[in-house]
Design an enzyme around this catalytic site. Structure first.
Site, PDB file in Angstrom:
ATOM      1  N   TRP A 220      37.360  12.106  16.501  1.00  0.00           N
ATOM      2  CA  TRP A 220      37.208  13.391  17.195  1.00  0.00           C
ATOM      3  C   TRP A 220      38.430  14.266  16.878  1.00  0.00           C
ATOM      4  O   TRP A 220      39.567  13.779  16.913  1.00  0.00           O
ATOM      5  CB  TRP A 220      37.096  13.139  18.700  1.00  0.00           C
ATOM      6  CG  TRP A 220      37.074  14.379  19.551  1.00  0.00           C
ATOM      7  CD1 TRP A 220      36.318  15.506  19.343  1.00  0.00           C
ATOM      8  CD2 TRP A 220      37.838  14.627  20.740  1.00  0.00           C
ATOM      9  NE1 TRP A 220      36.558  16.430  20.328  1.00  0.00           N
ATOM     10  CE2 TRP A 220      37.488  15.911  21.201  1.00  0.00           C
ATOM     11  CE3 TRP A 220      38.771  13.876  21.458  1.00  0.00           C
ATOM     12  CZ2 TRP A 220      38.048  16.472  22.350  1.00  0.00           C
ATOM     13  CZ3 TRP A 220      39.325  14.425  22.608  1.00  0.00           C
ATOM     14  CH2 TRP A 220      38.964  15.708  23.055  1.00  0.00           C
TER      15      TRP A 220
ATOM     16  N   ASP B 164      38.018   5.393  24.478  1.00  0.00           N
ATOM     17  CA  ASP B 164      37.612   6.751  24.828  1.00  0.00           C
ATOM     18  C   ASP B 164      36.103   6.698  25.081  1.00  0.00           C
ATOM     19  O   ASP B 164      35.326   6.459  24.161  1.00  0.00           O
ATOM     20  CB  ASP B 164      37.944   7.709  23.677  1.00  0.00           C
ATOM     21  CG  ASP B 164      37.547   9.152  23.983  1.00  0.00           C
ATOM     22  OD1 ASP B 164      36.937   9.392  25.043  1.00  0.00           O
ATOM     23  OD2 ASP B 164      37.843  10.044  23.152  1.00  0.00           O
TER      24      ASP B 164
ATOM     25  N   LYS C 198      29.528  15.318  29.165  1.00  0.00           N
ATOM     26  CA  LYS C 198      28.251  15.212  28.453  1.00  0.00           C
ATOM     27  C   LYS C 198      27.168  14.573  29.317  1.00  0.00           C
ATOM     28  O   LYS C 198      26.072  15.105  29.422  1.00  0.00           O
ATOM     29  CB  LYS C 198      28.416  14.380  27.184  1.00  0.00           C
ATOM     30  CG  LYS C 198      29.740  14.524  26.493  1.00  0.00           C
ATOM     31  CD  LYS C 198      29.832  15.782  25.673  1.00  0.00           C
ATOM     32  CE  LYS C 198      31.239  15.899  25.124  1.00  0.00           C
ATOM     33  NZ  LYS C 198      31.333  16.747  23.972  1.00  0.00           N
TER      34      LYS C 198
HETATM   35  N1  KET Z   1      36.441  12.194  23.514  1.00  0.00           N
HETATM   36  C1  KET Z   1      35.563  12.454  22.552  1.00  0.00           C
HETATM   37  C2  KET Z   1      35.263  11.395  21.558  1.00  0.00           C
HETATM   38  C3  KET Z   1      34.925  13.692  22.520  1.00  0.00           C
HETATM   39  O1  KET Z   1      34.032  13.899  21.564  1.00  0.00           O
HETATM   40  C4  KET Z   1      35.230  14.677  23.466  1.00  0.00           C
HETATM   41  C5  KET Z   1      34.624  16.006  23.398  1.00  0.00           C
HETATM   42  C6  KET Z   1      36.167  14.345  24.467  1.00  0.00           C
HETATM   43  C7  KET Z   1      36.756  13.094  24.459  1.00  0.00           C
HETATM   44  C8  KET Z   1      36.613  15.268  25.537  1.00  0.00           C
HETATM   45  O2  KET Z   1      35.694  15.991  26.211  1.00  0.00           O
HETATM   46  P1  KET Z   1      36.049  16.530  27.681  1.00  0.00           P
HETATM   47  O3  KET Z   1      35.180  17.695  27.884  1.00  0.00           O
HETATM   48  O4  KET Z   1      37.509  16.853  27.712  1.00  0.00           O
HETATM   49  O5  KET Z   1      35.728  15.397  28.603  1.00  0.00           O
HETATM   50  N2  KET Z   1      34.037  16.422  22.357  1.00  0.00           N
HETATM   51  C9  KET Z   1      33.298  17.679  22.160  1.00  0.00           C
HETATM   52  C10 KET Z   1      33.920  18.891  22.746  1.00  0.00           C
HETATM   53  C11 KET Z   1      35.338  19.154  22.349  1.00  0.00           C
HETATM   54  O6  KET Z   1      35.688  19.068  21.182  1.00  0.00           O
HETATM   55  O7  KET Z   1      36.121  19.458  23.268  1.00  0.00           O
HETATM   56  C12 KET Z   1      32.995  17.815  20.670  1.00  0.00           C
HETATM   57  O8  KET Z   1      33.417  16.961  19.878  1.00  0.00           O
HETATM   58  O9  KET Z   1      32.282  18.755  20.291  1.00  0.00           O
END
Ligand code: KET
Length: 410
Positions: A138, A219, A255
């Protein structure tokens, strides 16, 4: 001497590059073409490509309104009912480690904030110790550890030849790392590749991590989005915990409950005793207090109400299945369109094998750029597309764009 007003103190501040993921949404917004499609950020859309607020979330919010919840500060560690719910969701309702008080859980600012808090803890107690990160991963992982002052290196993960897991490479790199390193693993639905280890491979990964006295940092941002089942998607974490390993786990509800903007998640540290867990938790709180003091309450109450209420919990599971089912549907359709249109005989079945919200198309940077400049399809430059932002009716157009970019752009 007076300072001239036309000279900025910030003259030396350079323009930052757009974010590789969230910057894609900005570019999408600026595009005025009707055909435009945002497959950049991993955010679920309905079949008519609208954002989706889960019914269980609306119900929980109504319950909260009826109860007349107040807006007092939460304790530094967050809402007690949320903490109970989040650990249960992760480790199962009747797990020994929770009963023994061995899990230090602190509510975090969603997955990102929880990872950041865990990283700050590593920096404070294990300064100079590296964290191993999958290649690729990521887009924000490296930033998080960089900003926390935690050095990182990469382990092999993706094999572009097989469009699968480079399992031997992964194990070799984890083995070769200095003993006592931290190993960041995606609990399920690896982002961006959509490729997870098999249960047998998870066992072998755990073997090597134990042998090397490494510590795992999971994660878990997609619990429920890989298989559609919340329990099944936590099985990697539960396997490590059942082996008695101490692990960090960052959770996100962005998500699976669609709570992107509520910033709700948690950092859990499973420890070898309740005594250690208490101390770890006290230090996590100490790190949180000067950073943001205490976390927001709204998302925490939603999670607590959904997970803590058997009727809503069951309904959530159905909605999860609906969301993950819709993504599986567009996967099938996209694969069918690609296979039908591509006369070269190229095998596109990797689209079906990948799981979670994304497909890692194998398009390179120039090809990905062609997708947006020519086709108005926005995606990250590593070739990732979010299938959660795709509808059945747009699959054919997307397949045309992928085939054009793949064959006509080098
Ligand atoms: N870990 C992974 C692997 C991940 O893809 C995301 C978010 C997060 C943590 C953190 O998300 P949060 O909303 O802080 O709980 N991924 C999507 C959004 C982003 O990049 O912030 C994405 O990959 O599109």
């Amino acid at each position: 001497m007076a300072v001239a007003t036309n000279v900025s103190r910030f003259e030396g501040v350079k323009m930052a590059p757009p974010d590789p993921i969230l910057g894609v949404s900005e570019a999408f917004k600026a595009d005025t073409d009707d055909l435009k499609l945002n497959l950049g950020v991993g955010a679920y859309r309905t079949e008519d490509l609208r954002p989706y607020v889960l019914n269980v979330v609306k119900k929980a919010e109504n319950m909260m309104l009826e109860k007349g919840e107040n807006k007092e500060y939460l304790p530094i560690e967050g809402l007690a009912a949320f903490i109970k719910a989040t650990v249960e969701l992760l480790l199962g309702a009747d797990n020994d480690v929770t009963k023994q008080g061995r899990v230090a859980t602190v509510q975090g600012l969603s997955g990102t904030g929880s990872l950041r808090l865990g990283a700050a803890f590593i920096q404070r107690y294990f300064p100079g110790t590296q964290v191993l990160i999958s290649s690729p991963t990521w887009g924000n992982h490296k930033n998080i550890f960089n900003d926390a002052g935690v050095p990182w290196s990469e382990y092999r993960y993706y094999d572009s030849k097989t469009v699968g897991l480079d399992f031997e490479g992964m194990l070799a790199d984890i083995k070769a790392a200095p003993s006592g390193s931290f190993v960041l693993l995606h609990g399920c639905a690896h982002n961006p590749t959509g490729i997870d280890p098999t249960p047998d491979q998870w066992e072998k990964i755990a073997d090597v991590i134990q042998e090397k006295n490494h510590t795992t940092f999971f994660d878990v941002a997609y619990q429920g989005f890989a298989s559609g089942s919340l329990d099944e998607d936590a099985s990697s974490v539960r396997l490590f915990v059942a082996r008695g390993m101490e692990v960090f786990v960052a959770q996100s509800y962005s998500k699976n409950l669609g709570l992107y903007a509520e910033r709700i998640g948690a950092i859990n540290v499973v420890c070898s005793s309740s005594e250690v867990a208490n101390r770890v938790k006290s230090q996590l709180k100490r790190l949180a207090r000067p950073m943001y003091s205490n976390p927001p309450v709204h998302g925490a109450q939603i999670v607590a109400n959904v997970v803590g209420n058997p009727v809503l919990f069951d309904e959530w599971k159905s909605e999860m299945e609906l969301m993950s089912g819709r993504i599986k549907g567009v996967r099938q359709r996209l694969y069918a369109n690609l296979s039908a249109k591509d006369k070269s005989g190229k095998d596109w079945s990797f689209v079906l094998r990948q799981i979670g919200m994304f497909s890692f198309t194998g398009l390179n940077k120039a090809q990905s750029e062609n997708m947006s400049s020519k086709w108005h399809i926005y995606m990250t430059k590593d070739g990732r597309i979010s299938l959660a932002g795709l509808s059945l009716s747009k699959c054919e157009y997307l397949a045309d764009a992928i085939i054009d970019s793949y064959y006509n752009v080098s």
